[in-house]
Each structure stands twice: as structure tokens, then as C-alpha cells.
Design an enzyme around this catalytic site. Structure first.
Site, PDB file in Angstrom:
ATOM      1  N   GLU B 146       0.826  -1.222   0.000  1.00  0.00           N
ATOM      2  CA  GLU B 146       0.000   0.000   0.000  1.00  0.00           C
ATOM      3  C   GLU B 146       0.859   1.272   0.000  1.00  0.00           C
ATOM      4  O   GLU B 146       0.493   2.280   0.593  1.00  0.00           O
ATOM      5  CB  GLU B 146      -0.958   0.010   1.192  1.00  0.00           C
ATOM      6  CG  GLU B 146      -1.802  -1.253   1.334  1.00  0.00           C
ATOM      7  CD  GLU B 146      -2.820  -1.458   0.219  1.00  0.00           C
ATOM      8  OE1 GLU B 146      -3.288  -0.463  -0.349  1.00  0.00           O
ATOM      9  OE2 GLU B 146      -3.117  -2.636  -0.077  1.00  0.00           O
ATOM     10  N   LEU B 147       2.025   1.182  -0.642  1.00  0.00           N
ATOM     11  CA  LEU B 147       2.967   2.308  -0.758  1.00  0.00           C
ATOM     12  C   LEU B 147       3.449   2.836   0.600  1.00  0.00           C
ATOM     13  O   LEU B 147       3.817   4.008   0.714  1.00  0.00           O
ATOM     14  CB  LEU B 147       2.367   3.464  -1.576  1.00  0.00           C
ATOM     15  CG  LEU B 147       2.018   3.194  -3.049  1.00  0.00           C
ATOM     16  CD1 LEU B 147       1.657   4.503  -3.742  1.00  0.00           C
ATOM     17  CD2 LEU B 147       3.166   2.533  -3.796  1.00  0.00           C
TER      18      LEU B 147
END
Lengths: 427, 408
Positions: B146-147
Site C-alpha cells: 500500500e505504498l
């Protein structure tokens, strides 16, 4: 705004949620400057009249020779009461009431058409006669008072509400706290059903205590959806600090069922869930607090399952003992088969007890911080209880958010919606 | 030269079945086979297969001037293997064009980077091996779950030998700075950082089909117009999104396929932008400056922080409980236990326990198989309880857990 309100009971003389709800609502209405004339069949003189003016139907005299009264009486048929009629009271208490009131009722049976009538104000064998007499008196009360709208609570007072409307032409709002289907399942008393249906048909607005009840009113009674509004109940804020230091005398965690032990409340699902939990984790105690027609059956069931040493019955609890019971509980369970609203889980949450409630309850519509299961799904019920007992992550969440959520359910807000309903029908 | 970096995240978790407390110690079937199979098959039919075909056609049409990159989680690769092997074939076809870069990530799409460097490294290596095995590529670019990014994480990623890492162009980190440049980690100068342009990315990923949006309907022409309106000094526009945007989040009837089909040609024809992959950018561009990220950021929700996965009592209790067995798992050789250990770390399990959606997240609700975070928590804890019993039986030895400094 002045309201002529018909109820069957008023604190402190109550047998269940109806009187409490009426009390909360009238206090909420007072905050919006609504004057309430509250009619009860029998006033005891010690009622809390801070928000209302109480009218005692037993004090009202009627002139039986009056043409209108006589005509009205002829229209009313009354019947003897069966056990299912009684809202909020199980047959056990019912049997007690019958024996208590049997001598009195004999005296009153013949006097029901006299100029003055002493109501028992209870739910005894004379109930139908009292309901009819109450309706008759309603028209007298209505003619002698000034008001803008009529508000009748539950079927017992619907005939009274309709009579008051017929006498004055004022708009009528009827309030559905519980339907006959909630009290009796499918095995309904058709006369009560008929009174409920007629009352709602004659009413200008029907207030339901949940969407669940609203749908029931529309589907089963065929009432026009346009005139049925949902107003969820609220709870009175109370100070529970007195019970903070109460702990259970047992070291095991306590899981509590508190309510009438009747079909409507789903007690057997609680027993079944208890069996499933105890099979895996013997360090839990279950308490069934309350009484009702299914109590003996539940005791036999528990004994047959050999869980007596972990499953306890307290009998009927009230007042302080209810608060104490909550203070000793680790989880509160309400597996109701059908619950128009259900105020007890809110009281549990206020006592910092996390709750598992059935999806078939009106209160589940407004509670976010509660575990919700289908009443028949005892696996899910057992799992929810087990999770609450064993996984500590939820405790804080429930305490913090659940309490805030319940504290936001104010009668003042519910009363505002009721006021809006009044305004929609008053010309 | 100005670049578009088009990157897609491909991920599906192993969703848990309804696992009751009476299952604990009785059976260890944790996953909802039916649900996982039907979701993977559905998304394969609606998104992965047609979108892969579209991208393959575009690469051929534009003679390898069109480039894309993917990070595909180990959990979704495993599920492709089980339920939709043709999807792996179609990704392999993309890999063979030479215009597609595959990024490394944690195998289980986990939050291990927030808890343990050792576990984090183990999972990244596991994923690298998987990508190499399936697509014959050794990833040099990294994308965390999710970065999620922080200075501490950039250090660990750099130590694992990656040249570049992707993260969110979070406003509260960038301030006045633009995401449209190459940056480098403040604590590990070797590691380049690419920042998502959330405005333009979300125009496609979230707003594309929103008829209430003033720019609806979006066209390739309109999009190239926005690219041309950007500051001419900008180096790169990073369009990072879920792959499921194409065909699943934005259904085919919204016109998303037609838009994606037109976009590369329109960009190459009407703008000065060309397409590049993260590793190409890291090799060709000079970093503009360092970015400091003392507290972890992500691409989730409006807050761009970790609160979708950790922070409330439910999530923290589950997360802490899970990692109490980390040390024991190091001695574990049982393949089934190791698989479960991976799958139970997937971030989605914690996402389901998020309570933020009580007030806002429609997005959360959409992705959540549970009626409430409480059910998600109870179910996860039941599974974890059983898993811990199995671990205790199989790997009885234990040593103290070393907790990293960046644990929130």
C-alpha cells in the site's frame, strides 16, 4: 402545543418498558415546550409529574344516560382476556395478578357501566373491559380539555385515542411499542390484532419504535407507509457510579441474559450458546435473570445438559438488582426472536458491559458498537460471546465508543421527531 | 525528456472463512475457498485477462514505446496458481515483451516493514524468488505494501539492494514540493524515490466514472491536456493505481477500457511525455532533493497514514498477538505453517478491523467481507489462536522478540 396522551402505566408503577418509555418521552417533549395531559387508568398519587399533568381515569365520572356514551358503549364489544394479551408480563406474574385482583374484579364487573369506575390499571382478567371503559372515559376527558393532538401508546389505549378523536376531531397519533406479533409470534390474539389495526387505520400518524416495527406495521397490518414514521427510543441518563465497585463473587467470567423468559426473548438460544461455549471453555458462568412462562423449561433444559453448576437462574430482578447484575457481568446477551426496540442492551452498555444482540431487534438499528447475530445462529452467538470474553482488543473499543453512542441517544432528540410528527398533522 | 510512469498494484488476500472458536484446536482450515476462488475468477474475467490483453496489444502497437510496471503480491500469485493459472500465462506474455517491469514487495502484502526487519527481509526475498521463478526477472525496484514508506523502511529497502522505491506523494510530506520529480531517501542516499501524483492517478482510479465530477466524462484528450498544463520543468508523472481499476472498480461499461486504449497513443502524440518504468527512471534521472519521512505514510484514505491497518485497539491487539510468534516461526520448517504465517500477515486482515468506516469509508465497506470490524477481529483472533497452538506444538523453542524502533 398541547397533547392529550393516553398511556396504561406511568413510573413508578410500571411493569416494563412501556411506562419508562412514556416517561422519557414526556420529559423530552417538555424540553420542546410541549404540554402533556397524560391519562392513566389508575393514578396512585406518587407519579412523577414534573413534565406532565396526570389525569386519573378512575376519577372521571360519566353519565351513562348520555345518548353519545350509550351509543358508544353499544359499539364496543369486550371479551375475556387470554394470557397472550399481556404486554411485558409473563403468565407467571399474570397468574399472580389474577389471584390478587380476582375479588376486586368481581366487584367491578357489574359496575363497569356505573358513573364512576375504579380501574385496576393492571393487566388482569378484566383487561378488555377496562380497555373499553377507558375508551369511553377518553371521550369525556377529550371534551373537557383543550389540546391540539391526541397521542395513544400501544393497543391498550388505541380505543381511547380513537374515541377522543371521534369526540373532538383532533388528529390522532398512535405509538407502536410492541405489536401482537412481537408478543405472541404467529399465534396471535385476533381481537388484539383487530384493535391494533383499527387504531392505526383511524390514526393520522403511526409512530414505530424501530424500522423493524415499521415494516411489520406496513406488511402485516396493511398500514399506509406514508403515515408510519420511525422514532427510536432513547434512554434516561443515570448515575451508575454507586455500582462501580461491585464485582462478581466468582472468578469466572459472567455472561448474562436479562429479561422476561418468554418466547419473544429467545432464552433457549442463550442456553444452547452456553452449551457450546462450556463444551470448549468451562471457565465461564451464565446467568439467566428474569422470570416468565419458559423459565421452568429452561431450568429443565439446563439440568438435562448437566450445566447446572455453570448456569444460574436469579428469578425476577428489578431496580437496584438490575444494576448490580449488570455490574457483575462481562457480556450481556439479548437473543430476542422479535424485539420491537429493546432498551436493556443500552442499559448494559451504560454499565460498561459489551453486548451481543440479535439482528431481529429494533435496537440493533441504532447500535454500531455491538455484536449482532441472527437469534437462531447459536454458533455465531457462542462465537461472539467467546470473542468478547477472550480477545481483549474489543473491551476498550466498546467502553469508549459504545458509551458515547448510548449517551447520544437522548429522549430530547426522540421527542423532537415526535413533535415534528405532531406538527405534520395539526392544521 | 519527460516521463509517465504507469504502475499497477495487483493483489488479492486469502480471505478467511467464518472460523468459530469451536474450530480452534479442531481443524485448521482457515481460508474461504469458495469466496477466494470466485473473487479471483471474477476479477480475472473482468480485469486481469482483458486488461493484460489490452496492454499486450498496446505494447505491440506502439513498438515497445509503451511501458508499464506491476507489483503482484505473492498471495494473489498463489491464488492464480490455484484458481486461474491462465492469468499467470498472460502476465508472462507481458513479461516477454521486455516493456514490462515487475517490482518486488513483501510476499504476503504484509505490514512486516513496520515490525521486524528480519521478517520484512525474509518476505521480500521470498517474493523476489517467486517473480524470478515465474517471469525470469530479478526486481530492482521496490514497492512496499500500500505504498507504505518511511525513512526507516527506505533504509531497509536500500540494504536489500534496491535502487528505487515507490510511495505516495503525500501532501503533508511534500508540502510545497511537487511529486513530479525523482527524489532520494534522506537516510539512504542510494535509494531513489518515486512519488505518486495522486491527483492525476485518482482522476482515473476513483473519479473516472463519477458522473457528479465536473470533468466527467474523462477522455484521453482531456487527460493529455492536463499533462500539457503541468510545469514544463517537471520530470515525471507517476500514475500508480490498483490494477483492478480497469474493469473491476471501474466497470467495462464506464468506458475504462476504451480510455486506457486511447491514452498511450494520445500521450505520445500530443505531449512531450514518453513512458518509462521505475528502474529506467532511477537510472536516467537525477534526484531533485531528499525527502524526509520520519513517520510512515501510505496511499490509503484521506489521511495517507497507517490508520487503515493499525491504530485502533482491535488492530493493535491482533497485530501484536500475531508477531509474538515471530521468533518461533524462525525455527519452523513446516511448509503449511509457513504458508499460514505468510497469509495471516496480509494487511487486508487488519484493514477489515478498521473503525474509520463507521463515519466515512465507503471504500472500506466495499472491500470488507465482514459486517463490522468486531466480527473481523473475532474471526481473525479465532484463526490466530488455532495457528498459535499449532506453532507451539511444532516449534516449541522461543527467544525474546526484538522490536524495531519505528514501531508506531
Amino acid at each position: 402545543m398541547r397533547v392529550l396522551m393516553f398511556g396504561w402505566e406511568f413510573p413508578p408503577h410500571i411493569t416494563g418498558g412501556l411506562g419508562t418509555a412514556c416517561f422519557g418521552l414526556t420529559k423530552g417533549l417538555a424540553k420542546h415546550n410541549v404540554e402533556v395531559l397524560f391519562v392513566v387508568p389508575k393514578a396512585y398519587g406518587d407519579e412523577n409529574e414534573e413534565a406532565i399533568r396526570l389525569i386519573n381515569a378512575s376519577d372521571i365520572t360519566i353519565d351513562i344516560k348520555d345518548e353519545v356514551i350509550r351509543k358508544f358503549w353499544e359499539q364496543i364489544t369486550y371479551m375475556e382476556i387470554g394470557s397472550n394479551l399481556i404486554p411485558y408480563v409473563g403468565p407467571e406474574e399474570f397468574a399472580k395478578m389474577i389471584s390478587e385482583s380476582s375479588e376486586k374484579s368481581d366487584i367491578h364487573t357489574n359496575s363497569i357501566l356505573s358513573s364512576k369506575f375504579e380501574f385496576s390499571g393492571k393487566y388482569g382478567t378484566n383487561l378488555m373491559k377496562e380497555v373499553s371503559r377507558y375508551a369511553m372515559i377518553a371521550s369525556v376527558v377529550a371534551n373537557n380539555n383543550r389540546f391540539d393532538v391526541i397521542h395513544a401508546h400501544d393497543w391498550l389505549t388505541y380505543s381511547a385515542g380513537v374515541a377522543a378523536k371521534m369526540a373532538t376531531g383532533k388528529p390522532l397519533v398512535v405509538h407502536m411499542h410492541a405489536t401482537e406479533f412481537d408478543r405472541s409470534g404467529e399465534d396471535i390474539n385476533t381481537e388484539v390484532f383487530a384493535i391494533e389495526q383499527y387504531g392505526m387505520q383511524q390514526a393520522d400518524r403511526v409512530i414505530a419504535v424501530s424500522n423493524l416495527t415499521r415494516n411489520l406495521v406496513i406488511d402485516r397490518y396493511g398500514i399506509d407507509p406514508e403515515k408510519v414514521v420511525t422514532v427510536h427510543n432513547a434512554v434516561e441518563p443515570t448515575d451508575k457510579s454507586a455500582f462501580e465497585n461491585i464485582h462478581a463473587g466468582v472468578k469466572e467470567k459472567v455472561v448474562t441474559f436479562l429479561g422476561r423468559i418468554t418466547y419473544q426473548k429467545g432464552p433457549e438460544y442463550f442456553v444452547e450458546a452456553a452449551r457450546k461455549i462450556l463444551a470448549r471453555d468451562p471457565n465461564v458462568r451464565f446467568v439467566m435473570a428474569g422470570s416468565g412462562d419458559m423459565m421452568n423449561k429452561m431450568i429443565r433444559m439446563v439440568a438435562k445438559l448437566r450445566m447446572g453448576k455453570r448456569f444460574h437462574f436469579t428469578g425476577f430482578l428489578k431496580g437496584e438488582n438490575v444494576d448490580k447484575m449488570f455490574a457483575m457481568s462481562d457480556v450481556y446477551v439479548m437473543p430476542s426472536v422479535s424485539e420491537p426496540f429493546g432498551i436493556a442492551p443500552l442499559e448494559a452498555i451504560r454499565s460498561n458491559v459489551p453486548v451481543v444482540i440479535s439482528k431481529q431487534s429494533g435496537v440493533s438499528e441504532i447500535l454500531t458498537h455491538a455484536l449482532k447475530v441472527d437469534f437462531w445462529d447459536t454458533d455465531a452467538l457462542a462465537d461472539a460471546v467467546y470473542g468478547l470474553l477472550h480477545y481483549k482488543g474489543m473491551q476498550n473499543m466498546f467502553n469508549r465508543y459504545g458509551m458515547a453512542e448510548v449517551n447520544n441517544l437522548k429522549w430530547e432528540n426522540a421527542a423532537f421527531k415526535v413533535l415534528e410528527t405532531y406538527l405534520s398533522v395539526v392544521k | 525528456m519527460k516521463s509517465i510512469c504507469l504502475y499497477f498494484q495487483v493483489h488479492q488476500p486469502f480471505r478467511l472463512r467464518t472460523y468459530r472458536f469451536f474450530d480452534i484446536g479442531e481443524n485448521s482450515l482457515y481460508y474461504d475457498e469458495f469466496q477466494n476462488r470466485s473473487i479471483v475468477r471474477r476479477v480475472a474475467a473482468k480485469c486481469y485477462l482483458p486488461a493484460n490483453q489490452l496492454l499486450l496489444d498496446l505494447i505491440k502497437k506502439h513498438k515497445n514505446n509503451f511501458k508499464v510496471s506491476f507489483s503482484i503480491s505473492g498471495t494473489v500469485l498463489d491464488q492464480f496458481g490455484m484458481y486461474a493459472p491462465e492469468v499467470i500465462e498472460s502476465f508472462r506474455a507481458l513479461a516477454n515483451t521486455g516493456s514490462v517491469e515487475f517490482l518486488a514487495e513483501t510476499y504476503a502484502h504484509s505490514l512486516a516493514s513496520l515490525r521486524s526487519q528480519e521478517e520484512f527481509t525474509r518476505q521480500v526475498n521470498l517474493h523476489r524468488e517467486k517473480i524470478d521463478e515465474l517471469f525470469g526477472m530479478k526486481p530492482t525496484a521496490f514497492r512496499n505494501t500500500e505504498l507504505i514508506y518511511s525513512d526507516a523502511i527506505s533504509n531497509m529497502v536500500s540494504q536489500m539492494g534496491f535502487d528505487v522505491m515507490l510511495t505516495e506523494g503525500a501532501k503533508h510530506v511534500l508540502g510545497w514540493k511537487s511529486p513530479n520529480y525523482l527524489y532520494q531517501s534522506a537516510v539512504s542516499g542510494k535509494l531513489k524515490v518515486l512519488l505518486r501524483n495522486f491527483q492525476l492517478s485518482d482522476d482515473i482510479a476513483f473519479r473516472f466514472s463519477n458522473k457528479g465530477w465536473s470533468e466527467w466524462p474523462m477522455t484521453a484528450e482531456k487527460f493529455t491536456g492536463w499533462l500539457n498544463a503541468l510545469d514544463p520543468n517537471h520530470q515525471v508523472v507517476n500514475l500508480f493505481m490498483d490494477y483492478e481499476t480497469i474493469g473491476e472498480h471501474q466497470w467495462a461499461d464506464t468506458g475504462i477500457f476504451a480510455f486506457m486504449k486511447d491514452l498511450p497513443g494520445a500521450i505520445m502524440k500530443r505531449t512531450k511525455f514518453s513512458f518509462s518504468t521505475p528502474s529506467e527512471l532511477a537510472a536516467t534521472l537525477l534526484p531533485l532533493s531528499e525527502i524526509h519521512v520520519p513517520y510512515p505514510i501510505s496511499w490509503a484514505d484521506a489521511e495517507r497514514d497507517l490508520t487503515a491497518w493499525i491504530g485502533n485497539d482491535l488492530q493493535d491487539d491482533a497485530f501484536d498477538s500475531l508477531y509474538t510468534i515471530e521468533q518461533k516461526m524462525k525455527n519452523c520448517t513446516d511448509q503449511q505453517l509457513l504458508n499460514d504465517w505468510n497469509y495471516l500477515q496480509t494487511s487486508d486482515h487488519f484493514y477489515y478491523m478498521c473503525t474509520k468506516w463507521f463515519s466515512d469509508g465507503e471504500v472500506h465497506k466495499y472491500f470488507n467481507p465482514y459486517p463490522s470490524p468486531y466480527e473481523a477481529y473475532i474471526n481473525y483472533m479465532n484463526v490466530l489462536s488455532d495457528f498459535m497452538i499449532r506453532v507451539d506444538k511444532a516449534c516449541p523453542t522461543d527467544s525474546p522478540v526484538v522490536v524495531l524502533g519505528n514501531t508506531p
